[in-house]
Write a protein that holds these residues in place. Structure first.
Motif, PDB file in Angstrom:
ATOM      1  N   GLY A 196       0.800  -1.214   0.000  1.00  0.00           N
ATOM      2  CA  GLY A 196       0.000   0.000   0.000  1.00  0.00           C
ATOM      3  C   GLY A 196       0.832   1.263   0.000  1.00  0.00           C
ATOM      4  N   SER A 197       2.109   1.131   0.353  1.00  0.00           N
ATOM      5  CA  SER A 197       2.969   2.314   0.386  1.00  0.00           C
ATOM      6  C   SER A 197       3.149   2.904  -1.014  1.00  0.00           C
ATOM      7  CB  SER A 197       4.328   1.989   1.007  1.00  0.00           C
ATOM      8  OG  SER A 197       5.086   1.130   0.174  1.00  0.00           O
ATOM      9  N   MET A 198       2.975   2.094  -2.052  1.00  0.00           N
ATOM     10  CA  MET A 198       3.113   2.596  -3.425  1.00  0.00           C
ATOM     11  C   MET A 198       2.103   3.715  -3.681  1.00  0.00           C
ATOM     12  SD  MET A 198       5.676   1.014  -4.814  1.00  0.00           S
ATOM     13  CE  MET A 198       5.582   1.012  -6.602  1.00  0.00           C
ATOM     14  N   SER A 199       0.840   3.449  -3.423  1.00  0.00           N
ATOM     15  CA  SER A 199      -0.195   4.476  -3.650  1.00  0.00           C
ATOM     16  C   SER A 199      -0.191   5.523  -2.544  1.00  0.00           C
ATOM     17  CB  SER A 199      -1.574   3.828  -3.779  1.00  0.00           C
ATOM     18  OG  SER A 199      -1.899   3.113  -2.611  1.00  0.00           O
ATOM     19  N   ASP A 200       0.093   5.093  -1.307  1.00  0.00           N
ATOM     20  CA  ASP A 200       0.074   6.028  -0.181  1.00  0.00           C
ATOM     21  C   ASP A 200       1.121   7.128  -0.343  1.00  0.00           C
ATOM     22  OD1 ASP A 200      -1.907   4.510   0.944  1.00  0.00           O
ATOM     23  OD2 ASP A 200      -0.636   3.571   2.450  1.00  0.00           O
ATOM     24  N   ILE A 201       2.348   6.754  -0.649  1.00  0.00           N
ATOM     25  CA  ILE A 201       3.421   7.746  -0.766  1.00  0.00           C
ATOM     26  C   ILE A 201       3.210   8.595  -2.016  1.00  0.00           C
ATOM     27  CG2 ILE A 201       5.914   8.030  -1.167  1.00  0.00           C
ATOM     28  CD1 ILE A 201       6.368   5.902   0.965  1.00  0.00           C
ATOM     29  N   GLN A 202       2.715   7.981  -3.083  1.00  0.00           N
ATOM     30  CA  GLN A 202       2.430   8.740  -4.302  1.00  0.00           C
ATOM     31  C   GLN A 202       1.369   9.809  -4.030  1.00  0.00           C
ATOM     32  OE1 GLN A 202       0.786   6.449  -7.575  1.00  0.00           O
ATOM     33  NE2 GLN A 202       1.856   7.731  -9.042  1.00  0.00           N
ATOM     34  N   GLY A 203       0.299   9.436  -3.340  1.00  0.00           N
ATOM     35  CA  GLY A 203      -0.765  10.377  -3.018  1.00  0.00           C
ATOM     36  C   GLY A 203      -0.306  11.467  -2.069  1.00  0.00           C
ATOM     37  N   TRP A 204       0.486  11.069  -1.060  1.00  0.00           N
ATOM     38  CA  TRP A 204       1.003  12.042  -0.100  1.00  0.00           C
ATOM     39  C   TRP A 204       1.896  13.063  -0.795  1.00  0.00           C
ATOM     40  CZ3 TRP A 204       6.277  12.514   1.192  1.00  0.00           C
ATOM     41  CH2 TRP A 204       6.551  13.468   2.181  1.00  0.00           C
ATOM     42  N   LEU A 209       9.382  -5.872  -1.751  1.00  0.00           N
ATOM     43  CA  LEU A 209      10.094  -4.687  -1.286  1.00  0.00           C
ATOM     44  C   LEU A 209       9.726  -3.521  -2.193  1.00  0.00           C
ATOM     45  CD1 LEU A 209      12.089  -4.302   1.049  1.00  0.00           C
ATOM     46  CD2 LEU A 209      13.916  -4.384  -0.628  1.00  0.00           C
ATOM     47  N   TYR A 210       9.393  -2.417  -1.575  1.00  0.00           N
ATOM     48  CA  TYR A 210       8.957  -1.233  -2.314  1.00  0.00           C
ATOM     49  C   TYR A 210       9.855  -0.074  -1.922  1.00  0.00           C
ATOM     50  CZ  TYR A 210       5.072  -4.408  -2.712  1.00  0.00           C
ATOM     51  OH  TYR A 210       4.329  -5.534  -2.946  1.00  0.00           O
ATOM     52  N   THR A 211      10.538   0.501  -2.912  1.00  0.00           N
ATOM     53  CA  THR A 211      11.493   1.574  -2.645  1.00  0.00           C
ATOM     54  C   THR A 211      10.994   2.858  -3.297  1.00  0.00           C
ATOM     55  OG1 THR A 211      13.260  -0.075  -2.662  1.00  0.00           O
ATOM     56  CG2 THR A 211      13.921   2.227  -2.759  1.00  0.00           C
ATOM     57  N   HIS A 212      10.996   3.912  -2.519  1.00  0.00           N
ATOM     58  CA  HIS A 212      10.496   5.210  -2.971  1.00  0.00           C
ATOM     59  C   HIS A 212      11.614   6.239  -2.844  1.00  0.00           C
ATOM     60  CE1 HIS A 212       6.585   3.233  -2.200  1.00  0.00           C
ATOM     61  NE2 HIS A 212       7.159   2.840  -1.073  1.00  0.00           N
ATOM     62  N   TYR A 213      11.702   7.135  -3.827  1.00  0.00           N
ATOM     63  CA  TYR A 213      12.706   8.193  -3.802  1.00  0.00           C
ATOM     64  C   TYR A 213      11.979   9.529  -3.757  1.00  0.00           C
ATOM     65  CZ  TYR A 213      15.840   4.419  -4.969  1.00  0.00           C
ATOM     66  OH  TYR A 213      16.543   3.244  -4.938  1.00  0.00           O
ATOM     67  N   VAL A 214      12.080  10.200  -2.605  1.00  0.00           N
ATOM     68  CA  VAL A 214      11.359  11.451  -2.368  1.00  0.00           C
ATOM     69  C   VAL A 214      12.378  12.572  -2.163  1.00  0.00           C
ATOM     70  CG1 VAL A 214       9.645  12.621  -0.953  1.00  0.00           C
ATOM     71  CG2 VAL A 214       9.519  10.134  -1.241  1.00  0.00           C
ATOM     72  N   LYS A 215      12.243  13.613  -2.974  1.00  0.00           N
ATOM     73  CA  LYS A 215      13.162  14.750  -2.878  1.00  0.00           C
ATOM     74  C   LYS A 215      12.477  15.920  -2.182  1.00  0.00           C
ATOM     75  CE  LYS A 215      16.112  17.687  -5.741  1.00  0.00           C
ATOM     76  NZ  LYS A 215      16.591  17.921  -7.105  1.00  0.00           N
ATOM     77  N   LYS A 216      13.207  16.529  -1.263  1.00  0.00           N
ATOM     78  CA  LYS A 216      12.702  17.746  -0.604  1.00  0.00           C
ATOM     79  C   LYS A 216      13.038  18.922  -1.511  1.00  0.00           C
ATOM     80  CE  LYS A 216      12.386  20.179   3.751  1.00  0.00           C
ATOM     81  NZ  LYS A 216      12.626  20.063   5.197  1.00  0.00           N
TER      82      LYS A 216
END
Length: 81
Positions: free
Chosen positions: A46-54, A72-79
């Motif tokens: 669920g982190s795939m859609s959750d982090i995308q939406g956030w 395993l789900y890896t997300h790359y978030v830039k500030k």
């Protein structure tokens, strides 16, 4: 695990389910400087859609990529600000 991204910090939220990956991601992003890149490693699909939406609804962050591996789900978030 290697990536083409210059990761500032890695956040391990493996074994945690919603909403903790989002809560921890927000806390980690708040501690970073503009331009820093956070790598989030999760086992919750669920982190795939959750982090995308956030990220889409949050100013100052940009979701650069999401990689789905074997449980395993890896997300790359830039500030950005």
């Amino acid at each position: 695990m290697s990536s083409e991204y210059d990761v500032t910090e890695t956040l391990d939220v493996k074994g945690q389910s919603c909403p903790m990956p989002i809560v921890k991601t927000k806390q980690a992003i708040d501690d970073l400087e503009s331009g820093d890149l956070l790598e989030v490693v999760a086992t919750d699909s669920g982190s795939m859609s959750d982090i995308q939406g956030w990220a889409a609804g949050t100013s100052g962050v940009e979701l650069l990529d999401q990689v789905e591996g074997d449980d395993l789900y890896t997300h790359y978030v830039k500030k950005t600000e």
